[in-house]
Scaffold this motif. Structure first.
Motif, PDB file in Angstrom:
ATOM      1  N   HIS A 149       5.259  -0.675   4.752  1.00 29.79           N
ATOM      2  CA  HIS A 149       4.798   0.588   4.164  1.00 29.79           C
ATOM      3  C   HIS A 149       4.126   1.495   5.181  1.00 29.79           C
ATOM      4  O   HIS A 149       3.617   2.552   4.820  1.00 29.79           O
ATOM      5  CB  HIS A 149       3.839   0.350   2.988  1.00 29.79           C
ATOM      6  N   LYS A 192       8.737   5.919   6.758  1.00 30.04           N
ATOM      7  CA  LYS A 192       7.813   4.946   6.204  1.00 30.04           C
ATOM      8  C   LYS A 192       8.602   3.675   5.894  1.00 30.04           C
ATOM      9  O   LYS A 192       9.567   3.687   5.129  1.00 30.04           O
ATOM     10  CB  LYS A 192       7.161   5.504   4.935  1.00 30.04           C
ATOM     11  N   ALA A 194       9.647  -0.216   4.685  1.00 30.83           N
ATOM     12  CA  ALA A 194       9.561  -1.049   3.484  1.00 30.83           C
ATOM     13  C   ALA A 194       9.886  -2.483   3.891  1.00 30.83           C
ATOM     14  O   ALA A 194      10.522  -2.727   4.929  1.00 30.83           O
ATOM     15  CB  ALA A 194      10.544  -0.568   2.423  1.00 30.83           C
ATOM     16  N   SER A 225       5.245  -8.105   6.395  1.00 32.42           N
ATOM     17  CA  SER A 225       4.775  -7.968   5.013  1.00 32.42           C
ATOM     18  C   SER A 225       4.159  -9.300   4.586  1.00 32.42           C
ATOM     19  O   SER A 225       4.614 -10.374   4.965  1.00 32.42           O
ATOM     20  CB  SER A 225       5.932  -7.587   4.082  1.00 32.42           C
ATOM     21  N   ASP A 353       0.236  -0.429   1.394  1.00 30.86           N
ATOM     22  CA  ASP A 353       1.173   0.596   1.848  1.00 30.86           C
ATOM     23  C   ASP A 353       0.514   1.681   2.692  1.00 30.86           C
ATOM     24  O   ASP A 353       1.130   2.685   3.037  1.00 30.86           O
ATOM     25  CB  ASP A 353       1.892   1.237   0.655  1.00 30.86           C
ATOM     26  N   SER A 389      -2.932   8.593   3.427  1.00 35.86           N
ATOM     27  CA  SER A 389      -1.750   7.724   3.436  1.00 35.86           C
ATOM     28  C   SER A 389      -1.450   7.327   4.877  1.00 35.86           C
ATOM     29  O   SER A 389      -1.985   7.905   5.828  1.00 35.86           O
ATOM     30  CB  SER A 389      -0.540   8.448   2.830  1.00 35.86           C
TER      31      SER A 389
END
Length: 984
Positions: A149, A192, A194, A225, A353, A389
């Motif tokens: 993220h 961004k 994932a 992650s 994220d 963010s």
């Protein structure tokens, strides 16, 4: 009342002029094809043994042009292209070598040489041909690893002849099909990530239309992650400076927007785990004190920060998740503490994220621009202070770790609350969004709170000058550490003196400061607030003594600099103003006092001296026995003047019993020297309890002389706003009684008004503050008053619609009148009094109207009648209604101005007529056009009238218009305005 109608007349058109076409032949024309150019080549200069030769190289290749010129003293090479010929810097040798670019293709190169006789020679032009090179990859993208993220970034560097086109591609599993990425068409691809992007490969296809495209080697993305665990955080710090609105310094250490540790308004440098610091120009953090809180650390910037320490919580360095809480608060004091708000117990939350927010409890005080001195508490509540963010967390301890967080602002909209309901209209106007590319807002709940403090649009774009300073500063978070704050000397008290400025020349002056701790001290002086500063010789103690103060110190600034091993602290500056000694003197003595019973009476004056007058020893005294004895006037309050204003005493509600007394002002300077003003008289007029006007002097006015009057008003309770867009004010002026008197609709057709008003208008706010009373000056101009007419000072309400700034004068509740008699009046004498009684009109009304949708009269085209040109037309009907019980006389007259184009209005005449009977209407006398003699309608003429006692009802007036102009009148369209005026 008056209205205007437009008249247009067309004069006969002249015979059109015939156009005559002319041809011109260009001198020297050969008839050759203009696209063909003949160029005569110059012969080569024989002094060159070798000329520069044409070259062909690939883009990026090396090129060398050379010549051989025996005995040359100086060379300069030139480059020539479509833009012209320019010398090449540092090209002063027989040869010139450089790396060619495709933009050099087609350019020619030559050299100019000076021989031993200083004669100039120029070589042949040598053309350079640069062939393009197909695209290639100079540096491919590299493998990279990011947290899930968070933003991944790949870059490719191309070689060859530009410009280049790019297309990034993605391969999902490392061995499948490559797919184009929509929109990824620059040399950098940023996105961004994932979790599903783990193991994906990325490459760039580069082309330049000069050969086959080329494809970079692929780069692999590793996405981390999950994993890791939430670990305790025990000593995190948070540093923040809000925004640039709160960074404006003030060398005088006053009126800045300053921070304070805690929730109180008063400054505190530290409270609990919160400390206020300043960042110096070298980036170091310094502690501050109340004495230095507003002193800039860099140019005009405070660079102040609120520093929270000992934050606790949890953080996962693998996933980037974190929750950290701090205890304590800091207060932001706007307008030097007039409006305060605080943030207490902030909490930072960061999600996996990379998104997150900073929340806190916020409270403070509210104020408004209309009443800035009145504040009320704004209840505390939880707010979101910042959102963000793509934050990448680094929990490494110390300055190399932590995180720098940029709060969101650009593109964030704000819709205000109105009575608890969220508006659907943005607080940021559309035209502002179109004009300001980075328009935005702080988070909604925080801006809602700031609307209650009165700071409102300081937290979102508004289109005004402060917009560049509104975006939030970055938040700085460190883990298990805090910034090192240097313990520079603390200035507890800025330079001050017990004397009062201006300081008396010829006397010793002592200035002191208070410095905490051991430090080397040095006093400095400057002739300007901007510096430069020079040391005062030998002044190295906390007290600076200036013996026998001279005028050379006038307007100099002095400050003290304290230095220790950690750094230096600079005090605020004290401005030294000097003046010779002078005893107290009334430079503007008080004048006779005029007031209406029960109103606020003000005694203005100005008393000066050096040393200055002691404000605690200025007294207003009164005498009830014509000066035989004096006593202090009880209830009289003294107030110091604002800049440029006078000193004054105010008596809140002057009694009628003060009429006929004498008064005086007594002043004493700080050294005890006293001065007393000349006595002045006091006149207090009886209050009627209603709106009233008093004119002084109350003697008859000579119409042939300029006369100055004083007008007092009382009892004018001007209504508050009639609606959010309708505001009342009071109009005051000198009127002819035939133009205005109480009971009639107000008008601006006064003879004179006061410069103490705004074009005759006294605003609602002023009347509110004065309790409905006023005192103004009014000058009656010589030659404006006509003997036999009645005059008076009148007052009435004005209602203004601020949406279009249109005024109406229909409210009669505050009508007031004070007669102004003339010396030419047959019954005027010194022993007479004027008694004015007003009888309002009874039921009924007098109105007259013209169709508002059609007031333009178009005349016929002018016809030649031999001696003149004639045009005719009909005036639009004028409807008159009179239902008043007394049936007074009335009349409607008309008057025309000159036509456009310089045509005199006297050529227009009319024949009035009654179109429909009613209201006692009779037609006026015809007026002939002034083609031969007379003024036509440029002199006011009656359209219709009725005598007193006429029957009630409605009638209609009209007129046949007759325009007769000289036969020499130029053709064209001419327009004038006919003004109709009703009197009754």
């Amino acid at each position: 009342m008056a209205a205007a109608a437009a008249l247009a007349v067309a004069a006969p058109s002249p015979v059109p002029l015939q156009s005559v076409a002319a041809q011109a032949t260009a001198a020297g024309s050969t008839g050759a094809d203009s696209s063909s150019l003949a160029v005569l080549a110059a012969a080569s200069d024989p002094a060159f043994v070798t000329q520069p030769q044409p070259q062909t190289v690939p883009d990026g290749g090396s090129v060398t042009f050379s010549v051989d010129f025996p005995g040359a003293l100086h060379y300069t090479w030139f480059r020539t292209d479509a833009e012209g010929s320019v010398p090449i810097p540092n090209s002063n040798a027989p040869s010139y070598t450089f790396t060619a670019d495709h933009s050099d293709n087609g350019a020619t190169y030559s050299v100019r040489v000076f021989d031993r006789n200083a004669a100039q020679h120029r070589s042949d032009e040598a053309r350079l041909t640069v062939t393009p090179v197909a695209a290639s990859i100079a540096e491919p993208p590299h493998d990279t690893s990011v947290l899930a993220h968070h933003r991944a970034r790949f870059t490719v560097t191309a070689a060859g002849t530009g410009p280049f086109s790019y297309q990034w591609q993605r391969q999902a599993d490392g061995q499948g099909t490559w797919s184009d990425i929509a929109g990824a068409t620059s040399d950098t691809h940023s996105f961004k990530s994932a979790p599903g992007d783990n193991g994906a490969r990325y490459r760039a296809v580069v082309d330049n239309d000069h050969g086959p495209s080329t494809t970079s080697a692929p780069a692999t993305l590793s996405v981390i992650s999950g994993g890791g665990s939430l670990e305790p955080v025990e000593r995190a710090s948070l540093e923040w400076g809000v925004n640039n609105i709160y960074q404006g310094g003030n060398p005088a250490n006053a009126d800045c927007n300053f921070f304070s540790a805690g929730t109180q308004q008063e400054f505190r440098a530290q409270k609990g785990d919160v400390r206020i610091i300043h960042r110096a120009t070298d980036g170091s953090a310094h502690g501050i004190s109340n004495a230095t809180k507003c002193i800039p650390s860099s140019q005009a910037q405070l660079n102040q920060r609120a520093l929270f320490t000992n934050g606790t919580g949890t953080a996962n360095s693998a996933t980037g998740e974190a929750t950290i809480e701090w205890k304590g608060a800091f207060t932001a004091n706007a307008y030097a503490g007039m409006v305060t708000w605080y943030l207490e117990d902030p909490t930072l939350t960061i999600a996996e994220d990379g998104t997150g927010r900073l929340t806190a409890t916020s409270g403070g005080t509210g104020s408004s621009r209309d009443n800035p001195g009145e504040t009320e508490p704004v209840p505390p509540r939880g707010v979101t202070v910042a959102t963000f963010s793509e934050v990448r967390l680094n929990t490494t301890a110390g300055p190399d770790g932590g995180v720098q967080i940029s709060p969101e602002f650009s593109g964030v909209d704000y819709f205000p609350l109105t009575d608890g309901v969220r508006s659907t209209t943005s607080a940021i106007p559309t035209e502002v969004k179109e004009a300001v590319p980075d328009w935005g807002s702080w988070p909604e709940s925080f801006v809602d709170f700031q609307y209650e403090t009165g700071l409102s649009s300081y937290w979102h774009t508004s289109g005004l000058g402060a917009d560049p300073d509104k975006p939030p500063f970055d938040l700085t978070v460190l883990f298990n550490s805090a910034p090192d704050v240097k313990n520079v000397p603390v200035i507890l008290a800025n330079p001050s003196t017990t004397g009062t400025a201006p300081y008396v020349e010829g006397r010793d002056l002592s200035i002191t400061a208070d410095i905490d701790g051991e430090a080397d001290l040095q006093w400095q002086r400057s002739g300007s607030a901007a510096g430069a500063w020079t040391d005062v010789e030998g002044a190295r103690e906390e007290t600076l003594t200036i013996p026998n103060l001279g005028s050379s110190w006038n307007n100099n600034r002095v400050r003290i600099v304290a230095t220790n091993s950690e750094g230096e602290a600079v005090s605020g500056a004290l401005t030294v103003t000097t003046a010779p000694y002078s005893v107290p003197t009334f430079s503007q003595p008080p004048r006779d006092l005029l007031a209406v019973q029960g109103t606020k009476a003000v005694v203005p004056f100005r008393v000066t001296g050096n040393p200055p007058v002691d404000s605690k020893k200025i007294v207003l005294e009164r005498s009830d026995d014509q000066g035989a004895s004096w006593q202090r006037w009880a209830g009289a309050e003294y107030s110091e003047p604002l800049a440029g204003q006078k000193q004054q005493f105010a008596i809140a509600s002057i009694p009628r019993s003060a009429d006929g007394t004498l008064a005086r002002v007594v002043a004493v300077n700080v050294e005890g020297t006293e001065t007393v003003s000349d006595p002045f008289s006091v006149r207090v007029f009886r209050s009627t309890g209603k709106p009233q006007l008093v004119v002084v002097p109350d003697a008859p006015v000579d119409p042939d002389a300029t006369t100055k009057l004083t007008v007092l008003g009382a009892g004018f309770d001007v209504p508050d706003w009639a609606s959010p867009t309708l505001t009342y004010s009071l109009d005051v002026g000198l009127f002819d009684a035939e133009v205005w008197q109480p009971g009639r609709t107000g008008t601006r057709n006064w003879i004179a008004t006061s410069p103490d008003s705004v074009s005759g208008q006294i605003h609602h706010g002023v009347m509110q503050q004065s309790g409905g009373a006023f005192t103004i000056g009014l000058t009656v101009p010589a030659g404006r008053l006509v003997p036999g007419h009645r005059y008076g000072v009148g007052a009435f309400l004005r209602l203004t619609d601020i949406t279009n700034w249109q005024d109406t004068f229909d409210n009669r509740s505050l009508d007031a009148w004070s007669a102004v008699p003339l010396t030419t009046d047959p019954d005027s004498s010194e022993n007479e009094q004027t008694i004015t009684a007003t009888v309002p009109e009874q039921a009924g009304e007098f109105t007259w109207t013209i169709d508002a949708s059609d007031r333009a009269v178009t005349m016929t085209d002018a016809v030649n009648k031999g001696a003149y040109l004639q045009s005719t037309g009909d005036l639009k009907p004028v409807k008159v209604t009179d239902t008043r019980a007394a049936a007074p006389a009335w009349s409607i007259s008309g008057q025309a101005g000159d036509f456009t184009g310089g045509l005199s209005g006297k050529y227009l005449g009319w024949t009035p007529a009654v179109l429909t009977d009613g209201a006692g209407a009779h037609a006026g006398t015809p007026v002939a056009p002034g083609i031969d003699t007379g003024d036509g309608l440029t002199a006011s003429a009656t359209l219709g009238s009725a005598t007193a006692g006429h029957t009630k009802g409605t009638g209609t007036l009209g007129a046949a218009l007759d325009l007769r102009v000289p036969t020499t009148t130029e053709p064209g369209t001419y327009t004038t305005t006919l003004t109709l005026t009703a009197l009754s």
